[in-house]
Write a protein that holds these residues in place. Sequence first.
Motif, mmCIF file in Angstrom:
data_model
loop_
_atom_site.group_PDB
_atom_site.id
_atom_site.type_symbol
_atom_site.label_atom_id
_atom_site.label_comp_id
_atom_site.label_asym_id
_atom_site.label_seq_id
_atom_site.Cartn_x
_atom_site.Cartn_y
_atom_site.Cartn_z
ATOM 1 N N LEU A 1 -2.806 -12.637 6.353
ATOM 2 C CA LEU A 1 -1.846 -12.303 7.404
ATOM 3 C C LEU A 1 -2.510 -11.691 8.623
ATOM 4 N N ARG B 1 1.916 -12.404 12.312
ATOM 5 C CA ARG B 1 1.179 -13.636 12.042
ATOM 6 C C ARG B 1 2.040 -14.875 12.356
ATOM 7 N N PHE C 1 -11.460 -5.348 7.764
ATOM 8 C CA PHE C 1 -10.408 -4.990 8.715
ATOM 9 C C PHE C 1 -10.928 -3.967 9.718
ATOM 10 N N GLY C 2 -11.482 -2.910 9.214
ATOM 11 C CA GLY C 2 -11.965 -1.838 10.074
ATOM 12 C C GLY C 2 -13.100 -2.316 10.971
ATOM 13 N N PHE D 1 3.014 -7.174 9.355
ATOM 14 C CA PHE D 1 1.800 -8.000 9.349
ATOM 15 C C PHE D 1 2.159 -9.480 9.296
ATOM 16 N N GLY D 2 2.967 -9.820 8.337
ATOM 17 C CA GLY D 2 3.338 -11.213 8.156
ATOM 18 C C GLY D 2 4.110 -11.742 9.351
ATOM 19 N N GLU E 1 -0.182 4.773 -2.014
ATOM 20 C CA GLU E 1 -0.259 6.052 -1.324
ATOM 21 C C GLU E 1 0.697 7.068 -1.947
ATOM 22 N N ARG F 1 -11.893 -4.466 13.802
ATOM 23 C CA ARG F 1 -11.278 -3.582 14.788
ATOM 24 C C ARG F 1 -12.341 -2.929 15.682
ATOM 25 N N LEU G 1 -5.813 -0.391 11.785
ATOM 26 C CA LEU G 1 -6.969 -1.275 11.889
ATOM 27 C C LEU G 1 -6.589 -2.684 12.313
ATOM 28 N N SER G 2 -5.316 -2.966 12.338
ATOM 29 C CA SER G 2 -4.922 -4.351 12.599
ATOM 30 C C SER G 2 -5.059 -4.659 14.080
ATOM 31 N N ASN G 3 -4.888 -5.901 14.384
ATOM 32 C CA ASN G 3 -5.087 -6.356 15.752
ATOM 33 C C ASN G 3 -3.841 -7.087 16.236
ATOM 34 N N VAL H 1 3.938 -3.943 5.984
ATOM 35 C CA VAL H 1 3.413 -5.183 5.416
ATOM 36 C C VAL H 1 4.191 -6.384 5.933
ATOM 37 N N LEU I 1 -3.752 0.337 7.088
ATOM 38 C CA LEU I 1 -4.187 -0.861 7.803
ATOM 39 C C LEU I 1 -3.472 -1.086 9.135
ATOM 40 N N ASN J 1 -5.109 -11.043 11.844
ATOM 41 C CA ASN J 1 -5.341 -11.830 13.040
ATOM 42 C C ASN J 1 -6.751 -11.573 13.539
ATOM 43 N N PRO K 1 -3.198 -2.894 16.851
ATOM 44 C CA PRO K 1 -2.738 -1.803 15.992
ATOM 45 C C PRO K 1 -1.220 -1.700 16.091
ATOM 46 N N TYR L 1 2.566 -15.335 16.001
ATOM 47 C CA TYR L 1 1.339 -15.854 16.580
ATOM 48 C C TYR L 1 1.257 -17.364 16.400
ATOM 49 N N PRO M 1 0.811 -1.226 0.000
ATOM 50 C CA PRO M 1 0.000 0.000 0.000
ATOM 51 C C PRO M 1 0.841 1.272 0.000
ATOM 52 N N PHE N 1 -8.896 4.223 -3.985
ATOM 53 C CA PHE N 1 -7.539 4.296 -4.508
ATOM 54 C C PHE N 1 -6.581 3.480 -3.651
ATOM 55 N N LEU N 2 -6.777 3.566 -2.336
ATOM 56 C CA LEU N 2 -5.836 2.900 -1.433
ATOM 57 C C LEU N 2 -6.155 1.432 -1.233
ATOM 58 N N LEU O 1 -3.412 -9.232 2.489
ATOM 59 C CA LEU O 1 -3.347 -9.082 3.940
ATOM 60 C C LEU O 1 -4.414 -9.854 4.712
#
Lengths: 339, 339
Positions: free
Chosen positions: B285, A259, B255-256, A255-256, A81, B259, A285-287, A252, A282, B287, A289, A262, A77, B74-75, B282
């Motif tokens: 990847l 995972r 994702f959001g 993220f991997g 961006e 969360r 938004l991840s878990n 990114v 993201l 969780n 964050p 985990y 991403p 876009f993103l 993603l």
Amino acid sequence: MSVTIKDVARIAGVSPSTVSRVLSNHPKISPATVRKVREAMVELGYHPNIMAKSLVSKSTQTIGLVLPRSVEEFLNPFFSEVMRGIFAFANQAQYDVLMSAANSRQEELEAMNRMILGRRVDGIIMMAPRKKDPVIEQLLQHDFPFVLLGRSLEHEDLLCVNNDNIKAAFDATNHLISLGHKRIGFVSGSPDMVVTEDRLEGYRQALVGASLPYRKDWIIGEEMLQAGGFHALSLMLTQPERPTAFVVIDDVIAFGFIRQLYEAGFKVPDDVSIVSFNNIMLTELSNPPISTVDIGIYHLGYMTAQLLIRKISGEPIVQNQLVLPHRLVVRGSSLHPRT
Amino acid sequence: MSVTIKDVARIAGVSPSTVSRVLSNHPKISPATVRKVREAMVELGYHPNIMAKSLVSKSTQTIGLVLPRSVEEFLNPFFSEVMRGIFAFANQAQYDVLMSAANSRQEELEAMNRMILGRRVDGIIMMAPRKKDPVIEQLLQHDFPFVLLGRSLEHEDLLCVNNDNIKAAFDATNHLISLGHKRIGFVSGSPDMVVTEDRLEGYRQALVGASLPYRKDWIIGEEMLQAGGFHALSLMLTQPERPTAFVVIDDVIAFGFIRQLYEAGFKVPDDVSIVSFNNIMLTELSNPPISTVDIGIYHLGYMTAQLLIRKISGEPIVQNQLVLPHRLVVRGSSLHPRT
DNA sequence: ATGAAAGCGCTAACAC
DNA sequence: GTGTTAGCGCTTTCAT
């Protein structure tokens, strides 16, 4: 048949060159003529033929983008961006963007040559430079306007827009240190990219500055993140002297990595703290964050396009190397080490 | 000064037209001449000027991409992946891609007009069509070659590449039903996009088919996902009759949403099951890893570019509407409801 | 099989 | 202020 400048001229009762002058807002042209010509253009639905225009003016109002080669880079991403930023400026400056992808170094150079030598673009933005990057050499050899998004190790005087990645990694590492971590690892990316080298260096400096151990076996390379490296990873983490935190080259990858941790039975941030780079959408938004260094990706793209277009238009360039600020964003993935 | 066809002609001792013929592999030209010309081209480092070429031949070897308008689109990694597919084919067919972004509907139409009427591209790929999309009307009006990535509700006969999104949502919902869920909600996207409508319809059909309740108040709109809607969401989820699972329009939204659920005290998949669409990188990847419908994004882009380039080159087109297969990928975010 | 010549749609001296 | 003219680099009849 498409409507040309001649048609407009005939309807407006003037010569083609007058129409051309109206088109380029020539100063000394009577308001009355301008109005007549404008009306004729609307009436006929005239639109200038850009090809013809650029054939004579030698300018295409287009910038070229050399796309990242690997799938991973392309899908990151970060790339989208940065493109958003590039488009934002380019568009506003009435420039279009020509892109052409490549699957290999060879194809990449060919695509670039098509752009440059076919005179399809006025300048090029080159992303994610590598050490001794042949694309840069090529660009230099053609003496073609270009701006680097990143920096070159070999040529310090090129136009470029970048972060201080050494400092950014220094800050990220210090964040973990200030939380009380003593054993901090590093998850790396492609070793021949300049950004990898810079961030690794910042990480090293922070550790050395705090008199903490800098151990080669705590530096996890790309290959170790693949399926095959899983074993080595869990081996490292079951040692008593395992790292309690990692600086990760990129969101990114983080993220991997999270995972994988985990799956190996390690939780973030309880067992392992993580801080990475880029602050893509993201991460929030991840878990959990992800704590990350915001490098202002959009701005990076925006400024790169701006610098390139300045260069193309021959405007004076105050500063050849732009270094944009970064900012650590602390979120849930980094915590003090479990006692 | 750049080297032209004339220079090559002079060095090779032939006329410019002969050089041109060599360039386009004209059949009746003697092997000896071809060799001479080729040598001269290499010697001088000749590259054809595409502008001049397309001025006369009226073909640009370029396809245009109308970029999604909103930041979110876009993103979305969907976009990058579809672009990869487009580039893969375009590049192989020796086409470049011209992109031009826009911040509003108005700008979007203008950018498109610049591409079309300025004759900068031979055809256009139009992504993520809306209901009654003005861009499509414009394209149609100009009678310009284009392919839809998605489908149009109003014009069924257009060239397009799409999934069967109704069936995809039907499958996703049935997956949750087969796990034993009785109360299933839907998290929606932009209501004026065709894909939103299709997926909502598939969701509805599955519920009706299984004689399960289809309740408007279980359909969560975009606005509810913003900060302001948080309250309404947690209100819904604390009712005894709350949904135990959700079909989510898109991976990024998922994702959001996950969360937000987490912050409201609901865990996925323990308290709420989730299945979404697209299968971006993603999702695997995250969780927990997200169950999602793989719609073959890359392939979608690839086929779209192929269809457009076929159309442009006047090749016969067997099938105007391509429907690509999808496949449910079950991961950790969906589970039977807690008893 | 090759050359000469016209022209794609536009801009930019140079005239007046 | 506006028209005339000559190309930009290439393809494409039409000759030969």
